[in-house]
Motif scaffolding. Structure first.
Motif, mmCIF file in Angstrom:
data_model
loop_
_atom_site.group_PDB
_atom_site.id
_atom_site.type_symbol
_atom_site.label_atom_id
_atom_site.label_comp_id
_atom_site.label_asym_id
_atom_site.label_seq_id
_atom_site.Cartn_x
_atom_site.Cartn_y
_atom_site.Cartn_z
ATOM 1 N N TYR A 71 0.851 -1.190 0.000
ATOM 2 C CA TYR A 71 0.000 0.000 0.000
ATOM 3 C C TYR A 71 0.882 1.233 0.000
ATOM 4 O O TYR A 71 1.975 1.260 0.560
ATOM 5 N N LYS A 72 0.394 2.285 -0.615
ATOM 6 C CA LYS A 72 1.164 3.525 -0.757
ATOM 7 C C LYS A 72 1.553 4.081 0.615
ATOM 8 O O LYS A 72 2.665 4.571 0.791
ATOM 9 N N GLU A 73 0.685 3.982 1.617
ATOM 10 C CA GLU A 73 0.998 4.546 2.937
ATOM 11 C C GLU A 73 2.088 3.732 3.667
ATOM 12 O O GLU A 73 2.692 4.224 4.614
ATOM 13 N N ASP A 74 2.330 2.491 3.221
ATOM 14 C CA ASP A 74 3.376 1.666 3.847
ATOM 15 C C ASP A 74 4.754 1.880 3.210
ATOM 16 O O ASP A 74 5.735 1.281 3.628
ATOM 17 N N GLU A 75 4.834 2.755 2.197
ATOM 18 C CA GLU A 75 6.083 2.942 1.472
ATOM 19 C C GLU A 75 7.234 3.392 2.371
ATOM 20 O O GLU A 75 8.326 2.829 2.290
#
Length: 149
Positions: free
Chosen positions: A136-140
């Motif tokens: 997920y983008k927020e876990d980048e």
């Protein structure tokens, strides 16, 4: 501009020459040291009794032969590794030749079908993959930090 170019070339040549001279001087120094060691050993040998001189000579020859033997063993190991590598390559090439000969022996229809299958396989391989990791983008930021550490 031309004079600067010539001057730069001359400086490069001078620098190369100085480096060569320094390397040669180092070689001469190393040879001098080796010669001094040999002279010391020779003088010590002359002071020994004839039996001791013979034994010293034998020890020197044994040392030389041992070093030569080690060098030959090392060379043999390299050659054996190279032989194994070449045998593997030969097996691979023999397999390719057999596959090629087998494909040449196919009847024309089978060959066309085989070539179509090969083209399909190539088309599948040409897909443009973005990567093998889904996230997920927020876990980048967390992913990047974990990759770095």
């Amino acid at each position: 501009p031309f004079l600067r170019l010539l001057e730069a070339q001359l400086q490069d040549q001078r620098r190369e020459h100085e480096e060569e001279v320094e390397a040669l001087q180092n070689q001469v120094e190393a040879m001098k040291e080796e010669l001094e060691k040999q002279q010391q050993a020779f003088l010590q040998t002359l002071q020994l009794s004839p039996e001791a001189q013979v034994e010293f000579g034998l020890q020197q020859e044994i040392t030389r032969l041992t070093n030569e033997n080690l060098d030959l063993k090392e060379l043999l190991e390299k050659l054996e590794k190279n032989e194994k590598k070449l045998k593997k390559q030969l097996k691979i090439y023999m397999k390719k030749v057999q596959d090629f000969e087998a494909s040449q022996a196919m009847v024309p229809e089978e060959r066309r079908q085989h070539e179509r299958n090969r083209q399909v396989a190539v088309q599948r391989k040409e897909k443009d993959f973005q990567g093998m990791l889904e996230y997920y983008k927020e876990d980048e930021p967390l992913l990047i930090r974990n990759l770095i550490t």
